[in-house]
Design an enzyme around this catalytic site. Structure first.
Site, short mmCIF file in Angstrom:
data_model
loop_
_atom_site.label_atom_id
_atom_site.label_comp_id
_atom_site.label_asym_id
_atom_site.label_seq_id
_atom_site.Cartn_x
_atom_site.Cartn_y
_atom_site.Cartn_z
N SER A 23 16.38 0.51 -5.88
CA SER A 23 15.39 0.04 -6.85
C SER A 23 14.37 1.16 -7.11
CB SER A 23 14.70 -1.19 -6.24
OG SER A 23 14.10 -1.98 -7.21
N CYS A 26 7.94 4.23 -7.07
CA CYS A 26 6.96 5.29 -7.27
C CYS A 26 6.75 6.04 -5.97
CB CYS A 26 5.62 4.70 -7.69
SG CYS A 26 5.62 4.04 -9.35
N ALA A 58 9.43 4.52 -11.82
CA ALA A 58 8.78 4.33 -13.11
C ALA A 58 8.30 5.69 -13.59
CB ALA A 58 7.60 3.38 -12.95
N GLN A 100 13.96 4.82 -14.79
CA GLN A 100 13.18 3.70 -15.32
C GLN A 100 12.05 4.30 -16.16
OE1 GLN A 100 10.40 1.45 -12.81
NE2 GLN A 100 11.51 -0.40 -13.40
N TYR A 182 3.06 -4.36 -16.31
CA TYR A 182 2.83 -3.13 -17.07
C TYR A 182 2.88 -3.43 -18.57
CZ TYR A 182 2.98 -1.19 -12.44
OH TYR A 182 2.70 -0.94 -11.11
N ARG A 230 14.23 -4.28 -16.93
CA ARG A 230 13.65 -5.01 -15.81
C ARG A 230 12.56 -5.92 -16.35
NH1 ARG A 230 11.88 -3.20 -9.71
NH2 ARG A 230 14.07 -3.74 -9.37
N LEU A 301 13.23 -8.50 -1.22
CA LEU A 301 13.48 -8.92 0.15
C LEU A 301 14.95 -9.16 0.44
CD1 LEU A 301 10.37 -11.01 1.19
CD2 LEU A 301 11.21 -8.87 2.18
N ARG A 324 12.44 -1.46 -0.26
CA ARG A 324 11.84 -1.07 1.03
C ARG A 324 12.86 -0.84 2.15
NH1 ARG A 324 7.55 -5.79 0.61
NH2 ARG A 324 9.37 -6.58 -0.52
C1 FNR Z 1 8.09 -0.38 -5.80
N1 FNR Z 1 8.53 -1.19 -6.84
C2 FNR Z 1 8.68 -0.65 -8.11
N2 FNR Z 1 9.25 -1.39 -9.09
C3 FNR Z 1 9.51 -0.86 -10.29
O1 FNR Z 1 10.06 -1.54 -11.15
N3 FNR Z 1 9.16 0.45 -10.56
C4 FNR Z 1 8.56 1.23 -9.64
O2 FNR Z 1 8.32 2.41 -9.88
C5 FNR Z 1 8.26 0.66 -8.37
N4 FNR Z 1 7.61 1.37 -7.42
C6 FNR Z 1 7.61 0.91 -6.10
C7 FNR Z 1 7.18 1.75 -5.06
C8 FNR Z 1 7.28 1.33 -3.75
C9 FNR Z 1 6.89 2.27 -2.64
C10 FNR Z 1 7.78 0.04 -3.45
C11 FNR Z 1 7.94 -0.44 -2.02
C12 FNR Z 1 8.15 -0.80 -4.47
C13 FNR Z 1 9.11 -2.50 -6.57
C14 FNR Z 1 10.54 -2.36 -6.05
O3 FNR Z 1 11.38 -1.72 -6.99
C15 FNR Z 1 11.14 -3.73 -5.70
O4 FNR Z 1 11.25 -4.48 -6.87
C16 FNR Z 1 10.28 -4.49 -4.69
O5 FNR Z 1 9.82 -3.63 -3.66
C17 FNR Z 1 11.06 -5.63 -4.04
O6 FNR Z 1 12.21 -5.16 -3.40
P1 FNR Z 1 12.27 -4.91 -1.79
O7 FNR Z 1 11.29 -3.85 -1.42
O8 FNR Z 1 11.91 -6.22 -1.15
O9 FNR Z 1 13.70 -4.50 -1.55
#
Ligand code: FNR
Length: 355
Positions: A23, A26, A58, A100, A182, A230, A301, A324
């Site tokens: 996923s 940032c 992003a 993205q 956003y 998304r 999650l 994560r």
């Molecule tokens: C994110 N998430 C995120 N989502 C997105 O659409 N663009 C982004 O740039 C980011 N940046 C980002 C940075 C960090 C450090 C985290 C932990 C999360 C959200 C991520 O893509 C995801 O949707 C959520 O974290 C839920 O998934 P997990 O972490 O439970 O697997």
């Protein structure tokens, strides 16, 4: 029995070797929008780690669209070269590089999480933000500037130019970021969009900006490459954007040629109430897939191999995106395949660890 998670997924001319995607995340590590060796190693190690698709964080279409001053960007040609290098490496690992593209709107000009995440003052390198309406995300933030029609056209043009650069950079999957509060989501949600012109009010008006951006991206993005959007399937707040609207939008996006809806949620307003837990967003991917008949991605999650396998095997979603857990284990693809006893190719350098 063969693993569903480790079965290939072909979308247009691209075949993902499995259904596990990293996923977008940032990294708050760019200078002036430029990728560097951190991004190469971060994204590259997850590619050698076995995921079928790596979606770059992003990436902003303009300086003022960055969430933080350290976000990646594609608003100038010079930013292309390092991303080309990263993408070449991802492809060399038999994975697929995705990007993205984003604009943070009123949530822009924020500090990195390790610097508190709140607005960066203009004298410290921040900037004035834009939004559909002059409503700040936090009451204490300065109000964003409500975009006028010229401002809207500029953002759309920025998405078009950034897409052109993304093609040059060698990305093979495009994801438009219309989630997490956003700019596009700010237009979608009546809680952040109180406009009275053609971009506010009715559902048709609130989705207009997103549809115009999708069209601008499609004008540059090759027809034979996958296009994802998304969305936040719900605001988790009274009076906000909801699942029924997400289904209706997804239906229109499908008609317009979007290939996959990446179903996330939340981020629009501070009063959201989210029942967070394993798979908590999977029902959104499932409903959209069932109601619309479009490919969906599930995220949120998802941390275990059996959990990811079940989501794909039961047909709730076509792709599982993990954020994560892939920070805890960059080799998540290899780990999950091992746990599921799926036969996959490992990097030859790592084969001695393959049991
Ligand atoms: C994110 N998430 C995120 N989502 C997105 O659409 N663009 C982004 O740039 C980011 N940046 C980002 C940075 C960090 C450090 C985290 C932990 C999360 C959200 C991520 O893509 C995801 O949707 C959520 O974290 C839920 O998934 P997990 O972490 O439970 O697997």
């Amino acid at each position: 029995m063969a693993s569903a998670l480790f079965s290939p997924l072909t979308i247009k001319s691209i075949t993902l070797k499995n259904r596990l995607a990293i996923s977008p995340m940032c990294q708050y590590s760019a200078v002036d929008g430029f990728a560097n060796d951190w991004h190469l190693v971060h994204l590259g190690s997850r590619a050698s780690g076995g995921a079928g698709l790596i979606i770059q964080e992003a990436t902003s279409v303009s300086p003022e669209g960055r969430i933080s001053p350290e976000d990646l960007g594609l608003w100038k040609d010079e930013q292309i070269e390092k991303m080309q290098q990263i993408n070449r490496f991802i492809i060399s690992q038999n994975s697929v590089p995705g990007i993205q593209l984003a604009h943070a709107g009123r949530k822009a000009s924020a500090a990195s999480p390790w610097n508190g995440g709140r607005k960066v003052a203009i004298e410290k390198g921040g900037w004035n933000t834009v939004a559909p309406s002059a409503i700040p995300f936090y009451d204490t933030d300065p109000a964003p500037l409500a975009l006028d029609l010229d401002g809207i056209q500029k953002v759309i043009a920025d998405f078009k130019s950034a897409t052109k650069r993304a093609v040059q950079a060698g990305f093979q999957v495009m994801e438009i970021h219309a989630a997490h509060g956003y700019l596009m989501h700010q237009f979608l949600s009546p809680l952040s969009n109180t406009r009275t012109d053609a971009y506010g009010g009715s559902f048709e008006n609130r989705i207009r900006f997103t549809l115009e951006i999708v069209a601008a991206v499609q004008a540059e993005w090759p027809e034979n490459l996958p296009l994802f959007v998304r969305i936040s399937a719900t605001d988790w707040a009274e009076g906000g954007w909801n699942l029924q609207e997400s289904i209706a939008l997804s239906r229109i996006l499908k008609e317009k040629g979007v290939d996959l809806i990446d179903a996330s949620s939340g981020g629009a307003v501070t009063q959201q109430q989210i029942p967070v837990g394993p798979n908590y967003q999977v029902p959104f991917a499932e409903s959209i897939k069932m109601e619309v008949g479009i490919l969906t991605g599930a995220v949120g999650l998802i941390t275990e191999a059996a959990q990811a396998e079940e989501i794909v095997a039961s047909g709730k979603a076509d792709l599982v995106l993990v954020a994560r857990e892939s920070l805890r284990d960059p080799n998540l693809g290899l780990t999950f395949a091992h746990e599921l006893k799926a036969e996959i190719a490992w990097p030859k350098q790592y084969e001695r660890a393959k049991l």
